[in-house]
Motif scaffolding. Structure first.
Motif, PDB file in Angstrom:
ATOM      1  N   VAL A  55      12.891 117.894   4.750  1.00 35.93           N
ATOM      2  CA  VAL A  55      12.495 118.985   4.359  1.00 35.93           C
ATOM      3  C   VAL A  55      12.677 120.125   5.382  1.00 35.93           C
ATOM      4  O   VAL A  55      11.993 120.437   6.109  1.00 35.93           O
ATOM      5  CB  VAL A  55      11.078 119.099   3.639  1.00 35.93           C
ATOM      6  CG1 VAL A  55      10.866 120.446   2.760  1.00 35.93           C
ATOM      7  CG2 VAL A  55      11.033 117.942   2.577  1.00 35.93           C
ATOM      8  N   GLU A  56      13.669 121.014   5.041  1.00 37.11           N
ATOM      9  CA  GLU A  56      14.075 122.286   5.946  1.00 37.11           C
ATOM     10  C   GLU A  56      14.204 123.482   4.961  1.00 37.11           C
ATOM     11  O   GLU A  56      14.342 123.557   3.721  1.00 37.11           O
ATOM     12  CB  GLU A  56      15.550 122.135   6.425  1.00 37.11           C
ATOM     13  CG  GLU A  56      15.592 121.624   7.717  1.00 37.11           C
ATOM     14  CD  GLU A  56      15.261 122.874   8.846  1.00 37.11           C
ATOM     15  OE1 GLU A  56      14.370 123.726   8.437  1.00 37.11           O
ATOM     16  OE2 GLU A  56      15.742 122.939   9.726  1.00 37.11           O
ATOM     17  N   ASP A  57      13.722 124.412   5.657  1.00 37.21           N
ATOM     18  CA  ASP A  57      13.801 125.995   5.109  1.00 37.21           C
ATOM     19  C   ASP A  57      15.007 126.336   4.941  1.00 37.21           C
ATOM     20  O   ASP A  57      15.341 126.694   3.582  1.00 37.21           O
ATOM     21  CB  ASP A  57      12.741 127.076   5.783  1.00 37.21           C
ATOM     22  CG  ASP A  57      13.105 126.913   7.362  1.00 37.21           C
ATOM     23  OD1 ASP A  57      14.204 126.201   7.700  1.00 37.21           O
ATOM     24  OD2 ASP A  57      12.820 127.936   8.097  1.00 37.21           O
ATOM     25  N   ILE A  58      15.965 126.429   5.831  1.00 37.75           N
ATOM     26  CA  ILE A  58      17.355 126.774   5.637  1.00 37.75           C
ATOM     27  C   ILE A  58      18.297 126.289   6.740  1.00 37.75           C
ATOM     28  O   ILE A  58      18.177 125.670   7.640  1.00 37.75           O
ATOM     29  CB  ILE A  58      17.159 128.279   6.040  1.00 37.75           C
ATOM     30  CG1 ILE A  58      18.725 128.998   5.577  1.00 37.75           C
ATOM     31  CG2 ILE A  58      16.968 128.697   7.167  1.00 37.75           C
ATOM     32  CD1 ILE A  58      18.367 130.597   5.579  1.00 37.75           C
ATOM     33  N   VAL A  59      19.539 125.812   6.133  1.00 39.90           N
ATOM     34  CA  VAL A  59      20.400 125.242   6.886  1.00 39.90           C
ATOM     35  C   VAL A  59      21.702 126.511   7.066  1.00 39.90           C
ATOM     36  O   VAL A  59      22.137 126.777   6.404  1.00 39.90           O
ATOM     37  CB  VAL A  59      21.320 123.958   6.128  1.00 39.90           C
ATOM     38  CG1 VAL A  59      22.291 123.458   7.330  1.00 39.90           C
ATOM     39  CG2 VAL A  59      20.455 123.180   6.059  1.00 39.90           C
ATOM     40  N   ASP A  60      21.856 126.906   8.333  1.00 34.69           N
ATOM     41  CA  ASP A  60      22.764 127.828   8.719  1.00 34.69           C
ATOM     42  C   ASP A  60      23.966 127.105   9.437  1.00 34.69           C
ATOM     43  O   ASP A  60      24.785 126.772   8.744  1.00 34.69           O
ATOM     44  CB  ASP A  60      21.969 128.722   9.683  1.00 34.69           C
ATOM     45  CG  ASP A  60      22.796 130.088   9.988  1.00 34.69           C
ATOM     46  OD1 ASP A  60      24.020 130.175   9.556  1.00 34.69           O
ATOM     47  OD2 ASP A  60      22.570 130.761  10.777  1.00 34.69           O
ATOM     48  N   SER A  61      23.885 127.176  10.780  1.00 34.66           N
ATOM     49  CA  SER A  61      25.131 126.299  11.328  1.00 34.66           C
ATOM     50  C   SER A  61      25.093 124.897  11.018  1.00 34.66           C
ATOM     51  O   SER A  61      26.117 124.257  11.106  1.00 34.66           O
ATOM     52  CB  SER A  61      25.026 126.744  12.879  1.00 34.66           C
ATOM     53  OG  SER A  61      24.029 126.002  13.275  1.00 34.66           O
ATOM     54  N   GLY A  62      23.718 124.108  10.513  1.00 37.92           N
ATOM     55  CA  GLY A  62      23.596 122.912  10.576  1.00 37.92           C
ATOM     56  C   GLY A  62      23.378 122.170  11.908  1.00 37.92           C
ATOM     57  O   GLY A  62      23.211 121.018  11.820  1.00 37.92           O
TER      58      GLY A  62
END
Ligand code: IMP
Ligand code: MG
Length: 196
Positions: free
Chosen positions: A100-107
């Motif tokens: 469970v992650e808040d946000i995926v940006d570059s990954g």
């Protein structure tokens, strides 16, 4: 007097929309894991708010554990170095894991985490990200569950921070541009050396 909301340029996802989507994700996960044991793994610190709400929307017996990770690099382009600050309390061999992650940006954070967890031989690993940005090009990780696709802007609230502040906003807001430019962490907002 500085108000909490002073840093907010605009509200991107309001509280009602957040809660409605989290309920949908919880229902989806409940259906998918009906006959499997489920372990939710949260990435500290940003994911704890999402995790707390999501877990209460899952009507299955399930467990929760947390990891803390720190990524280093120059500016928003990470060097790819990720370090574990706090590891899981329990083994995950043969477990069905949802990260469970808040946000995926570059990954980048997640691709490292995936490789790390897969080496421990879980039965399965999926990703549930509240937010994804379209620009995650370098490390294209497959997210099974996504709350919202958002534009490539710096967002705060509901766990997401700017220099450790704003996590307690009940919605997802866009950070004021002038704060990004002026802040002492200005060129390094995506890569603070403390846990994410
Ligand atoms: P990635 O490794 O580039 O996918 O970065 C993921 C981490 O960067 C997240 O877990 C956040 O801690 C942080 N991050 C990325 N974009 C934002 C944002 O818009 N606001 C706040 N934190 C962010
Ligand atoms: Mg962060």
């Amino acid at each position: 007097m500085t108000e909490l909301t002073d840093g907010v340029e605009e509200i991107l996802v309001d509280e009602a929309a957040l809660q409605a989507r989290v309920a949908e994700l919880g229902a989806e996960i409940s259906a998918d894991y009906r006959d499997r044991d489920l372990l939710l793994i949260g990435v500290l610190k940003g994911a704890i708010f999402f995790m707390a709400d999501l877990m209460r929307q899952i009507d299955l017996p399930c467990e929760v554990d947390f990891m803390a990770i720190s990524s280093y690099g120059a500016g928003v382009d990470s060097s790819g170095v990720v370090r574990i600050l706090k590891d899981l309390d329990m083994p995950i061999e043969n477990r069905n894991v949802v990260i469970v992650e808040d946000i995926v940006d570059s990954g980048l954070t997640l691709s490292y985490l995936l490789r790390n967890l897969e080496a421990r031989h879980p039965a399965s690993v999926e990703i549930c990200a509240l937010l994804t940005k379209p620009d995650r090009r370098e490390n294209d990780v497959e997210c099974r569950y996504v709350g919202f696709e958002i534009p490539n802007r710096f967002v705060i609230g509901y766990g997401l921070d700017f220099a450790e502040r704003y996590r307690n906003l009940p919605y997802i807001g866009v950070l004021r541009e002038d704060l990004i430019a002026d802040g002492e962490n200005g060129q390094d907002i995506h890569r603070s050396p403390v846990a994410e």
